[in-house]
Design a protein around this motif. Structure first.
Motif, PDB file in Angstrom:
ATOM      1  N   TYR A 173       0.822  -1.212   0.000  1.00 50.59           N
ATOM      2  CA  TYR A 173       0.000   0.000   0.000  1.00 50.59           C
ATOM      3  C   TYR A 173       0.855   1.261   0.000  1.00 50.59           C
ATOM      4  N   VAL A 174       1.925   1.275   0.789  1.00 52.48           N
ATOM      5  CA  VAL A 174       2.781   2.459   0.810  1.00 52.48           C
ATOM      6  C   VAL A 174       3.539   2.590  -0.512  1.00 52.48           C
ATOM      7  N   LEU A 175       3.953   1.462  -1.099  1.00 47.08           N
ATOM      8  CA  LEU A 175       4.621   1.513  -2.403  1.00 47.08           C
ATOM      9  C   LEU A 175       3.661   1.993  -3.482  1.00 47.08           C
ATOM     10  N   GLU A 176       2.433   1.495  -3.426  1.00 42.42           N
ATOM     11  CA  GLU A 176       1.435   1.901  -4.420  1.00 42.42           C
ATOM     12  C   GLU A 176       1.074   3.375  -4.256  1.00 42.42           C
ATOM     13  N   GLY A 177       1.024   3.867  -3.006  1.00 42.11           N
ATOM     14  CA  GLY A 177       0.785   5.286  -2.795  1.00 42.11           C
ATOM     15  C   GLY A 177       1.874   6.136  -3.427  1.00 42.11           C
ATOM     16  N   MET A 178       3.118   5.719  -3.259  1.00 43.50           N
ATOM     17  CA  MET A 178       4.239   6.441  -3.853  1.00 43.50           C
ATOM     18  C   MET A 178       4.155   6.426  -5.378  1.00 43.50           C
ATOM     19  N   VAL A 179       3.873   5.251  -5.944  1.00 42.64           N
ATOM     20  CA  VAL A 179       3.843   5.120  -7.401  1.00 42.64           C
ATOM     21  C   VAL A 179       2.670   5.899  -7.996  1.00 42.64           C
ATOM     22  N   TYR A 180       1.497   5.752  -7.395  1.00 43.84           N
ATOM     23  CA  TYR A 180       0.314   6.430  -7.949  1.00 43.84           C
ATOM     24  C   TYR A 180       0.510   7.935  -7.966  1.00 43.84           C
ATOM     25  N   PHE A 181       0.890   8.520  -6.823  1.00 44.28           N
ATOM     26  CA  PHE A 181       1.035   9.972  -6.770  1.00 44.28           C
ATOM     27  C   PHE A 181       2.264  10.440  -7.552  1.00 44.28           C
ATOM     28  N   PHE A 213      -6.790   0.865  10.208  1.00 46.61           N
ATOM     29  CA  PHE A 213      -7.184   1.851   9.204  1.00 46.61           C
ATOM     30  C   PHE A 213      -6.412   3.154   9.368  1.00 46.61           C
ATOM     31  N   ALA A 214      -6.084   3.519  10.605  1.00 48.61           N
ATOM     32  CA  ALA A 214      -5.236   4.689  10.822  1.00 48.61           C
ATOM     33  C   ALA A 214      -3.858   4.471  10.192  1.00 48.61           C
ATOM     34  N   MET A 215      -3.401   3.227  10.264  1.00 49.56           N
ATOM     35  CA  MET A 215      -2.120   2.885   9.667  1.00 49.56           C
ATOM     36  C   MET A 215      -2.174   3.061   8.146  1.00 49.56           C
ATOM     37  N   MET A 243      -0.610   5.957   3.328  1.00 52.04           N
ATOM     38  CA  MET A 243      -1.004   6.608   2.085  1.00 52.04           C
ATOM     39  C   MET A 243      -0.351   7.984   1.972  1.00 52.04           C
ATOM     40  N   ASN A 244      -0.394   8.752   3.073  1.00 50.06           N
ATOM     41  CA  ASN A 244       0.213  10.085   3.043  1.00 50.06           C
ATOM     42  C   ASN A 244       1.733  10.017   2.956  1.00 50.06           C
ATOM     43  N   LEU A 245       2.323   9.050   3.629  1.00 54.71           N
ATOM     44  CA  LEU A 245       3.771   8.882   3.528  1.00 54.71           C
ATOM     45  C   LEU A 245       4.162   8.529   2.101  1.00 54.71           C
ATOM     46  N   GLY A 246       3.433   7.601   1.496  1.00 54.11           N
ATOM     47  CA  GLY A 246       3.716   7.233   0.110  1.00 54.11           C
ATOM     48  C   GLY A 246       3.541   8.408  -0.834  1.00 54.11           C
ATOM     49  N   GLY A 247       2.514   9.227  -0.604  1.00 47.68           N
ATOM     50  CA  GLY A 247       2.280  10.383  -1.454  1.00 47.68           C
ATOM     51  C   GLY A 247       3.365  11.433  -1.358  1.00 47.68           C
ATOM     52  N   ALA A 264       4.422  18.572  -1.170  1.00 51.46           N
ATOM     53  CA  ALA A 264       4.535  18.858   0.268  1.00 51.46           C
ATOM     54  C   ALA A 264       3.257  18.568   1.032  1.00 51.46           C
ATOM     55  N   ASN A 265       2.100  18.609   0.360  1.00 49.23           N
ATOM     56  CA  ASN A 265       0.816  18.471   1.052  1.00 49.23           C
ATOM     57  C   ASN A 265       0.670  17.173   1.845  1.00 49.23           C
ATOM     58  N   PRO A 266       1.001  15.996   1.309  1.00 51.59           N
ATOM     59  CA  PRO A 266       0.762  14.755   2.066  1.00 51.59           C
ATOM     60  C   PRO A 266       1.505  14.676   3.394  1.00 51.59           C
ATOM     61  N   ILE A 267       2.762  15.100   3.411  1.00 53.22           N
ATOM     62  CA  ILE A 267       3.521  14.987   4.658  1.00 53.22           C
ATOM     63  C   ILE A 267       3.020  16.011   5.678  1.00 53.22           C
ATOM     64  N   LEU A 268       2.574  17.175   5.207  1.00 51.22           N
ATOM     65  CA  LEU A 268       2.004  18.168   6.120  1.00 51.22           C
ATOM     66  C   LEU A 268       0.685  17.673   6.703  1.00 51.22           C
ATOM     67  N   ILE A 269      -0.149  17.044   5.871  1.00 49.42           N
ATOM     68  CA  ILE A 269      -1.405  16.465   6.362  1.00 49.42           C
ATOM     69  C   ILE A 269      -1.114  15.402   7.403  1.00 49.42           C
ATOM     70  N   PHE A 270      -0.123  14.571   7.128  1.00 50.87           N
ATOM     71  CA  PHE A 270       0.266  13.494   8.036  1.00 50.87           C
ATOM     72  C   PHE A 270       0.629  14.038   9.420  1.00 50.87           C
ATOM     73  N   ILE A 271       1.316  15.192   9.447  1.00 50.39           N
ATOM     74  CA  ILE A 271       1.743  15.795  10.707  1.00 50.39           C
ATOM     75  C   ILE A 271       0.624  16.603  11.361  1.00 50.39           C
ATOM     76  N   LEU A 272      -0.126  17.364  10.538  1.00 50.69           N
ATOM     77  CA  LEU A 272      -1.057  18.346  11.087  1.00 50.69           C
ATOM     78  C   LEU A 272      -2.388  17.759  11.560  1.00 50.69           C
ATOM     79  N   VAL A 273      -2.883  16.701  10.913  1.00 49.60           N
ATOM     80  CA  VAL A 273      -4.204  16.180  11.272  1.00 49.60           C
ATOM     81  C   VAL A 273      -4.304  15.805  12.751  1.00 49.60           C
ATOM     82  N   PRO A 274      -3.373  15.006  13.309  1.00 54.19           N
ATOM     83  CA  PRO A 274      -3.512  14.686  14.742  1.00 54.19           C
ATOM     84  C   PRO A 274      -3.350  15.889  15.651  1.00 54.19           C
ATOM     85  N   ILE A 275      -2.503  16.834  15.264  1.00 51.06           N
ATOM     86  CA  ILE A 275      -2.297  18.029  16.093  1.00 51.06           C
ATOM     87  C   ILE A 275      -3.573  18.871  16.134  1.00 51.06           C
TER      88      ILE A 275
END
Length: 530
Positions: free
Chosen positions: A40-48, A175-177, A182-186, A378-389
C-alpha cells in the motif's frame, strides 16, 4: 473514515503519539497486515508519483507543439483520476467474489502491465510524439486504462482485507495505519527530481516512470510472498475467533447489567416516502445537459443530450425507478446542498497534480521551479503531521463551525498566489491551505453519518465521495487546462496572478455558502468533533 466510539473507550493521546503510533503499530503488525501495508505504501508512492508528472508528460512531450496541449493533457489526467473513481464503483465487488488476496494480485498485475506500457511507449517501443491520437498517445492511454481497472480493484480490496483480518478492537489502528502510509507514500515522490533532472541521474520522466514500474513489481511480489493464502486464512480465522470472544464478553456484561440492545427499526414516519423526484434533482439534469452542450464533441452533442434526457424522463415515469431516485441520499435537500457546496473548495485538491507541477516549473526560477516536485508534493507529509495536532486542539469544537472555518482557511491562501509567483507566497499557500484541509476534511464524513437515517449510513457515506469525483472530472474537463494555457503557458507571456485570483474566488464559494446556510443545514449537526 468515521469511527463511532463511546466515552469509555476513548483514550486521549498527545498529537506526537498520534503521529508516531501508526509506525509503532506497523512494527508490531501481524504478517498478513504487513502483506497489505507494504504494497500500500509503495502503491501510494507510485500512484502519486506518476500522477504528479502526467499532465507535464502529455503537454511537454506527447502533445508537444500541438494547439491546446495543456487542455488535452488535463483531459488525459481526468481519464486516470475520474476513471479510477468510476472503476472502484463498478469493481469494488471483486474482492468479495474472488477473495482479497486474488483481487490484490490481479489488481497489481494489471497496474504493472499498464505502467510498463506507459513507460515503454517512448522508450522500448520508440514511439514518437505526433499529436492527438498518435500511436504514442493511444499506447499511453491504453496503459492508463489498465491502471484505472487495476486501481479500481486494488483500493477496495486493500480496505476489505484490513477489515477481514482485524477485530473491532484493532480495526481503528489498522485503518489509521493505512491513512498514515497513504500520506507517507504520497510524499516520497518529492525526491523524484534526483532521478529526473539532468544534474543528477538525468532519466527524464519516462525513465522515472520505469522506476515506478519497478516499484509496482516489488509491491506485487511482496503481496504474493508475504500475504500467502495460508497467512491470510490464519489471520482471518484468528480475527473471527477474537471478534466472537469480544462479542460474547460484551453480551455477558450487558446481561449482567440488565441492559438490552436497541434493535434498529423503522418509524411509521420513515415508511411514508414521497415518490416525487425533488426539484433540485431536475436542476442537476439541466446542469448536465448544459455541460454536454458546451463540452461534448459537436458531432455527438445532441445525440448525447437526447439519451440523457430520455433516461431522465424514463426514471420519472417508471414507479420503481422513481421511488429509488426519490429515496436516494441526494433527494435530501440539505444533504444535496452540503455535498455540492463543498465542491468548489475541493477543486484545490485537484490543483495539486493538475496545476501546481506545471505552474511551479513554469512560473518560478531557480531551484524551486527546476525541482518542482519538492513544493508540489509537500501536502501529504504536512497532512500526516497536522491532522492529529489539529484534531487534538479542536476536540471540543462544533462540527459545522469546523467545516466553515476549515474551508475558509483552506480557500483563502489562494489569494496569496494572486499576489504573484514568489517563494513566500507559495510556501504560505501550501502551509495554510493544508491547515484548513486538516481542520475540515476529517469532519466531512462525520456529517454524512450524522444526517443519515437509521440503517442508511453506508449509503450516505458512499455518496459523500461525490464532490471528490466531481472535482476530478469537472476541473480538467471544464477549465484547468484552458486556464493554464491562457495564464501560465509553457512559452509566452504569463499572468498567473489572474489565474489564482479566479481559483481563489471559486474556492471561497464554499465557506460563503456554508455560512449563509448555517441556520438551515447546521441544525442537523448534533454532535461535537470527536
Amino acid at each position: 473514515m468515521a469511527t463511532q466510539v463511546t466515552e469509555e473507550t476513548v483514550v486521549k493521546k498527545s498529537p506526537l503519539q498520534e503521529i508516531v503510533q501508526p509506525f509503532i503499530d506497523l512494527a508490531h503488525a501481524p504478517r498478513a497486515l504487513w502483506g497489505i501495508n507494504l504494497a500500500y505504501v509503495l502503491e501510494g508512492m507510485v500512484y502519486f508519483g506518476v500522477l504528479s508528472y502526467l499532465a507535464k508528460h502529455f503537454s511537454d512531450f506527447i502533445f508537444a507543439g500541438m494547439a491546446h496541449a495543456d487542455v488535452h493533457s488535463h483531459n488525459m489526467v481526468m481519464v486516470l483520476t475520474a476513471g479510477i473513481t468510476i472503476s472502484m464503483f463498478f469493481l469494488g465487488f471483486v474482492a468479495d467474489k474472488w477473495g482479497v488476496r486474488r483481487a490484490l494480485i490481479a489488481a497489481l498485475s494489471l497496474m504493472l502491465v499498464g505502467r510498463a506500457l506507459i513507460s515503454a511507449a517512448p522508450t522500448v517501443l520508440n514511439l514518437q510524439p505526433s499529436g492527438l491520437w498518435s500511436q504514442l498517445h493511444l499506447v499511453t492511454m491504453g496503459g492508463i486504462l489498465l491502471v484505472v481497472i487495476g486501481y479500481g480493484m486494488y483500493q477496495p480490496a486493500a480496505y476489505a482485507g484490513v477489515r477481514q483480518i482485524t477485530t473491532p478492537k484493532t480495526a481503528g489502528m489498522a485503518f489509521a495505519m493505512l491513512y498514515a502510509l497513504m500520506n507517507l507514500g504520497g510524499w516520497l515522490p518529492t525526491f523524484a527530481f534526483l532521478l529526473r533532472d539532468d544534474d543528477y541521474l538525468g532519466m527524464g520522466i519516462p525513465g522515472v516512470y520505469w522506476v515506478y514500474t519497478g516499484f509496482t513489481l516489488i509491491a506485487l511480489l511482496s503481496t504474493v510472498l508475504i500475504l500467502s493464502a495460508r497467512t491470510f486464512k490464519q489471520a482471518r480465522e484468528a480475527a473471527l475467533a477474537e471478534t466472537a470472544a469480544l462479542n460474547a464478553a460484551e453480551q455477558k456484561a450487558s446481561a449482567a447489567a440488565g441492559e438490552t440492545k436497541a434493535q434498529p427499526g423503522v418509524t411509521p414516519e420513515e415508511l411514508v416516502v414521497d415518490a416525487r423526484i425533488p426539484w433540485h434533482m431536475w436542476l442537476v439534469l439541466l446542469g448536465i445537459l448544459v455541460a454536454i452542450y458546451f463540452r461534448a464533441p459537436e458531432a455527438w452533442r445532441y445525440q448525447i443530450m437526447a439519451v440523457v434526457f430520455v433516461a431522465a424522463i424514463a426514471a420519472a415515469i417508471i414507479p420503481k425507478v422513481r421511488s429509488a431516485v426519490a429515496q436516494h441520499p441526494l433527494a435530501n435537500s440539505k444533504f444535496f446542498f452540503f455535498i455540492f457546496a463543498l465542491t468548489p473548495v475541493q477543486t484545490l485538491f485537484t490543483y495539486n497534480w493538475l496545476i501546481l507541477p506545471q505552474y511551479i516549473s513554469r512560473a518560478y526560477e531557480g531551484w524551486i521551479g527546476r525541482y518542482f516536485e519538492i513544493a508540489s508534493n509537500a501536502n501529504p507529509i504536512l497532512i500526516f503531521i497536522l491532522v492529529p495536532i489539529i484534531a487534538a486542539a479542536t476536540q471540543k469544537a462544533k462540527v459545522y463551525n469546523m467545516m466553515v472555518i476549515g474551508t475558509l482557511i483552506m480557500a483563502a491562501p489562494a489569494f496569496l498566489l494572486a499576489i504573484g509567483p514568489y517563494p513566500l507566497t507559495l510556501a504560505g499557500y501550501i502551509l495554510i491551505m493544508t491547515i484548513g484541509e486538516a481542520m475540515w476534511q476529517p469532519r466531512f464524513l462525520q456529517y454524512a453519518a450524522e444526517i443519515a437515517p437509521e440503517g442508511r449510513t453506508g449509503q450516505y457515506m458512499g455518496v459523500a465521495q461525490l464532490p471528490w469525483f466531481l472535482t476530478k472530472m469537472l476541473v480538467p474537463l471544464l477549465y484547468s487546462g484552458i486556464m493554464l494555457e491562457k495564464f501560465c503557458p509553457a512559452d509566452g507571456v504569463r499572468d498567473t496572478r489572474t489565474m489564482w485570483l479566479i481559483f481563489a474566488c471559486i474556492a471561497c464559494t464554499t465557506p460563503v455558502l456554508l455560512l449563509l446556510a448555517k441556520g438551515w443545514v447546521g441544525r442537523d449537526f448534533k454532535t461535537k468533533a470527536a
